[in-house]
Write a protein that holds these residues in place. Structure first.
Motif, PDB file in Angstrom:
ATOM      1  N   LEU A   7       0.835  -1.198   0.000  1.00  0.00           N
ATOM      2  CA  LEU A   7       0.000   0.000   0.000  1.00  0.00           C
ATOM      3  C   LEU A   7       0.867   1.243   0.000  1.00  0.00           C
ATOM      4  O   LEU A   7       0.685   2.143  -0.830  1.00  0.00           O
ATOM      5  CB  LEU A   7      -0.919  -0.017   1.217  1.00  0.00           C
ATOM      6  CG  LEU A   7      -1.774   1.252   1.422  1.00  0.00           C
ATOM      7  CD1 LEU A   7      -2.731   1.440   0.275  1.00  0.00           C
ATOM      8  CD2 LEU A   7      -2.509   1.178   2.738  1.00  0.00           C
ATOM      9  N   TRP A   8       1.838   1.320   0.933  1.00  0.00           N
ATOM     10  CA  TRP A   8       2.665   2.507   1.015  1.00  0.00           C
ATOM     11  C   TRP A   8       3.590   2.612  -0.194  1.00  0.00           C
ATOM     12  O   TRP A   8       3.863   3.717  -0.678  1.00  0.00           O
ATOM     13  CB  TRP A   8       3.482   2.486   2.304  1.00  0.00           C
ATOM     14  CG  TRP A   8       2.661   2.795   3.500  1.00  0.00           C
ATOM     15  CD1 TRP A   8       2.324   1.957   4.521  1.00  0.00           C
ATOM     16  CD2 TRP A   8       2.035   4.045   3.816  1.00  0.00           C
ATOM     17  NE1 TRP A   8       1.526   2.590   5.435  1.00  0.00           N
ATOM     18  CE2 TRP A   8       1.332   3.876   5.036  1.00  0.00           C
ATOM     19  CE3 TRP A   8       1.989   5.286   3.180  1.00  0.00           C
ATOM     20  CZ2 TRP A   8       0.613   4.898   5.627  1.00  0.00           C
ATOM     21  CZ3 TRP A   8       1.272   6.302   3.768  1.00  0.00           C
ATOM     22  CH2 TRP A   8       0.602   6.100   4.973  1.00  0.00           C
ATOM     23  N   PHE A   9       4.074   1.487  -0.693  1.00  0.00           N
ATOM     24  CA  PHE A   9       4.966   1.527  -1.852  1.00  0.00           C
ATOM     25  C   PHE A   9       4.255   2.098  -3.062  1.00  0.00           C
ATOM     26  O   PHE A   9       4.741   3.022  -3.721  1.00  0.00           O
ATOM     27  CB  PHE A   9       5.498   0.123  -2.156  1.00  0.00           C
ATOM     28  CG  PHE A   9       6.251   0.046  -3.457  1.00  0.00           C
ATOM     29  CD1 PHE A   9       7.563   0.478  -3.530  1.00  0.00           C
ATOM     30  CD2 PHE A   9       5.638  -0.439  -4.605  1.00  0.00           C
ATOM     31  CE1 PHE A   9       8.254   0.426  -4.731  1.00  0.00           C
ATOM     32  CE2 PHE A   9       6.319  -0.495  -5.806  1.00  0.00           C
ATOM     33  CZ  PHE A   9       7.639  -0.068  -5.864  1.00  0.00           C
ATOM     34  N   TRP A  10       3.078   1.542  -3.373  1.00  0.00           N
ATOM     35  CA  TRP A  10       2.360   2.009  -4.552  1.00  0.00           C
ATOM     36  C   TRP A  10       1.786   3.402  -4.340  1.00  0.00           C
ATOM     37  O   TRP A  10       1.685   4.190  -5.293  1.00  0.00           O
ATOM     38  CB  TRP A  10       1.261   1.013  -4.915  1.00  0.00           C
ATOM     39  CG  TRP A  10       1.822  -0.240  -5.493  1.00  0.00           C
ATOM     40  CD1 TRP A  10       1.885  -1.473  -4.919  1.00  0.00           C
ATOM     41  CD2 TRP A  10       2.431  -0.387  -6.788  1.00  0.00           C
ATOM     42  NE1 TRP A  10       2.504  -2.375  -5.759  1.00  0.00           N
ATOM     43  CE2 TRP A  10       2.843  -1.737  -6.904  1.00  0.00           C
ATOM     44  CE3 TRP A  10       2.688   0.495  -7.842  1.00  0.00           C
ATOM     45  CZ2 TRP A  10       3.475  -2.215  -8.041  1.00  0.00           C
ATOM     46  CZ3 TRP A  10       3.312   0.008  -8.977  1.00  0.00           C
ATOM     47  CH2 TRP A  10       3.697  -1.336  -9.062  1.00  0.00           C
ATOM     48  N   GLY A  11       1.423   3.736  -3.102  1.00  0.00           N
ATOM     49  CA  GLY A  11       0.979   5.095  -2.833  1.00  0.00           C
ATOM     50  C   GLY A  11       2.089   6.100  -3.069  1.00  0.00           C
ATOM     51  O   GLY A  11       1.891   7.148  -3.685  1.00  0.00           O
ATOM     52  N   ALA A  12       3.299   5.777  -2.576  1.00  0.00           N
ATOM     53  CA  ALA A  12       4.444   6.670  -2.798  1.00  0.00           C
ATOM     54  C   ALA A  12       4.806   6.755  -4.274  1.00  0.00           C
ATOM     55  O   ALA A  12       5.170   7.826  -4.780  1.00  0.00           O
ATOM     56  CB  ALA A  12       5.643   6.171  -1.984  1.00  0.00           C
ATOM     57  N   PHE A  13       4.678   5.624  -4.982  1.00  0.00           N
ATOM     58  CA  PHE A  13       4.970   5.623  -6.414  1.00  0.00           C
ATOM     59  C   PHE A  13       4.008   6.532  -7.170  1.00  0.00           C
ATOM     60  O   PHE A  13       4.413   7.333  -8.024  1.00  0.00           O
ATOM     61  CB  PHE A  13       4.899   4.195  -6.954  1.00  0.00           C
ATOM     62  CG  PHE A  13       5.020   4.117  -8.460  1.00  0.00           C
ATOM     63  CD1 PHE A  13       6.264   4.186  -9.066  1.00  0.00           C
ATOM     64  CD2 PHE A  13       3.899   3.969  -9.267  1.00  0.00           C
ATOM     65  CE1 PHE A  13       6.384   4.127 -10.444  1.00  0.00           C
ATOM     66  CE2 PHE A  13       4.013   3.905 -10.636  1.00  0.00           C
ATOM     67  CZ  PHE A  13       5.267   3.987 -11.230  1.00  0.00           C
ATOM     68  N   TRP A 223      -6.048  14.175 -10.458  1.00  0.00           N
ATOM     69  CA  TRP A 223      -7.252  13.397 -10.173  1.00  0.00           C
ATOM     70  C   TRP A 223      -7.030  11.914 -10.452  1.00  0.00           C
ATOM     71  O   TRP A 223      -7.584  11.055  -9.765  1.00  0.00           O
ATOM     72  CB  TRP A 223      -8.434  13.918 -10.987  1.00  0.00           C
ATOM     73  CG  TRP A 223      -9.241  14.957 -10.271  1.00  0.00           C
ATOM     74  CD1 TRP A 223      -9.341  16.283 -10.552  1.00  0.00           C
ATOM     75  CD2 TRP A 223     -10.057  14.742  -9.109  1.00  0.00           C
ATOM     76  NE1 TRP A 223     -10.168  16.908  -9.650  1.00  0.00           N
ATOM     77  CE2 TRP A 223     -10.620  15.993  -8.755  1.00  0.00           C
ATOM     78  CE3 TRP A 223     -10.355  13.633  -8.328  1.00  0.00           C
ATOM     79  CZ2 TRP A 223     -11.469  16.150  -7.662  1.00  0.00           C
ATOM     80  CZ3 TRP A 223     -11.198  13.787  -7.239  1.00  0.00           C
ATOM     81  CH2 TRP A 223     -11.746  15.021  -6.906  1.00  0.00           C
ATOM     82  N   VAL A 224      -6.234  11.614 -11.474  1.00  0.00           N
ATOM     83  CA  VAL A 224      -5.885  10.210 -11.724  1.00  0.00           C
ATOM     84  C   VAL A 224      -5.157   9.633 -10.523  1.00  0.00           C
ATOM     85  O   VAL A 224      -5.401   8.488 -10.098  1.00  0.00           O
ATOM     86  CB  VAL A 224      -5.022  10.091 -12.997  1.00  0.00           C
ATOM     87  CG1 VAL A 224      -4.453   8.681 -13.135  1.00  0.00           C
ATOM     88  CG2 VAL A 224      -5.848  10.444 -14.226  1.00  0.00           C
ATOM     89  N   GLY A 228      -6.585   6.701  -8.255  1.00  0.00           N
ATOM     90  CA  GLY A 228      -5.733   5.519  -8.133  1.00  0.00           C
ATOM     91  C   GLY A 228      -5.497   5.120  -6.693  1.00  0.00           C
ATOM     92  O   GLY A 228      -5.544   3.936  -6.341  1.00  0.00           O
ATOM     93  N   ILE A 229      -5.275   6.105  -5.815  1.00  0.00           N
ATOM     94  CA  ILE A 229      -5.083   5.809  -4.397  1.00  0.00           C
ATOM     95  C   ILE A 229      -6.356   5.221  -3.799  1.00  0.00           C
ATOM     96  O   ILE A 229      -6.305   4.250  -3.022  1.00  0.00           O
ATOM     97  CB  ILE A 229      -4.669   7.079  -3.638  1.00  0.00           C
ATOM     98  CG1 ILE A 229      -3.209   7.438  -3.962  1.00  0.00           C
ATOM     99  CG2 ILE A 229      -4.823   6.897  -2.135  1.00  0.00           C
ATOM    100  CD1 ILE A 229      -2.209   6.425  -3.448  1.00  0.00           C
TER     101      ILE A 229
END
Length: 337
Positions: A7-13, A223-224, A228-229
């Motif tokens: 979650l944090w990895f893809w959120g940061a990405f 907005w994307v 996405g988040i």
């Protein structure tokens, strides 16, 4: 705990992608391909005002999401904590783990406690609580101690539990920092409109706007990121519904009729589907399906006969794996503490 890292990895990405490409790339592309805007490429005044309204609406929507998520959410959490302390369901919570967090608040240490207690239906669960120990010399928060707590009678968004005698407060420094960032955000966007008007209007108003203008493309890319988040959090079941079910659900043992991989992958982890059947508290047979993303290293150890679950007493088809029971079983099997 395992799902928090993706979650944090893809959120940061996604955040990196948004900050790098939402502003810089659209501005560079527009500057090279469309600036300055020739007279024949300008649009009708009515259409220009429509695009201006859409652009402003997109930015205002982003501002609302920011304020609601990072400013007002903390205020709502403190208000919810006060409500829980006033009329919550009393429970005794056993301290299973204490972690001292880096940093301090007004010179006092911050602690993260893992507490074990019975939920509203009497099912044993655990949850984590972060607090500031204002009286460290009393050693109130040690493993094995029992603390009086209260649970929300209507579980929903975090938090759903609070320790009795606590005094929930807003971290004013963090709140002011986030509010300042929001004000800076407004100032930067307003300045962008002012600079665009000054450089491009040429006495013809907002007719220089187009679908490729940064004032439209930048908020669309952001907005994307926001969408996405939100989708990412739902996909990982990191939402209020799962937490609410944990606090009000009934625990039981379900029989696994079938286990299969669905073919979907997330972060290189396959999705596994469990076909379950169980008997609810009223003695009625029920069937349910649970889908989870499982690390490859854990595929050989996933349950295939029975599984501890928590189901919604108001809608028994809504179930989730009892993570606390799984953790206790693993600790018992390995002898870990």
């Amino acid at each position: 705990m395992a799902v928090k890292n993706p979650l944090w990895f893809w959120g940061a990405f996604l955040l990196f992608f948004a900050l790098m490409f939402a502003v810089g790339v659209p501005v560079m592309i527009y500057g090279q391909a469309s600036y300055p805007v020739p007279l024949e490429a300008r649009i009708a005044p009515a259409w220009a005002l429509t695009m201006l309204a859409v652009s402003v609406g997109l930015w205002l929507g982003l501002l609302y999401v920011y304020v609601d998520t990072l400013v007002l959410a903390g205020v709502r959490s403190v208000r919810r904590m006060h409500d829980i302390l006033t009329c919550g369901e009393p429970r005794n919570a056993l301290i299973e783990q204490v972690v001292c967090l880096p940093g301090s608040v007004d010179g006092f240490p911050q602690l993260r406690l893992r507490l074990a207690f019975d939920n509203l239906s009497g099912t044993p669960i655990t949850d984590e609580l972060v607090l500031v120990d204002s009286k460290p010399m009393q050693r109130r928060y040690e493993v094995g101690r029992t603390l009086p707590a209260r649970l929300s009678r209507s579980p929903g968004p975090y938090p759903n539990m609070s320790l009795e005698g606590g005094t929930p407060e807003i971290n004013h420094s963090t709140l002011w920092l986030r509010a300042s960032i929001g004000v800076l955000f407004v100032a930067v966007v307003a300045s962008a409109y002012g600079v665009a008007w000054h450089l491009q209007n040429d006495g013809l108003g907002w007719t220089f706007l187009s679908l490729g203008h940064p004032l439209l493309i930048c908020p669309l890319v952001l907005w994307v990121f926001v969408v996405g988040i939100r989708l990412l959090m739902r996909r990982l079941q990191a939402d209020a519904a799962a937490n609410a079910l944990k606090y009000r659900g009934v625990g039981t043992v379900a029989i696994i009729d079938d286990v299969r991989q669905t073919g979907a992958f997330f972060n290189e982890q396959p999705q596994v589907e469990f076909q379950l059947r169980f008997t609810d508290a009223a003695g009625q047979p029920q069937r349910a399906v649970i889908r989870r993303y499982v690390p490859l290293i854990d595929l050989a150890t996933i349950p295939r006969e029975t599984m501890r679950i928590i189901y919604d007493p108001g809608n028994p088809s809504r179930v989730q794996m009892d993570q606390d029971a799984a953790r206790r079983a693993w600790l018992g099997a390995t002898g870990a503490g």
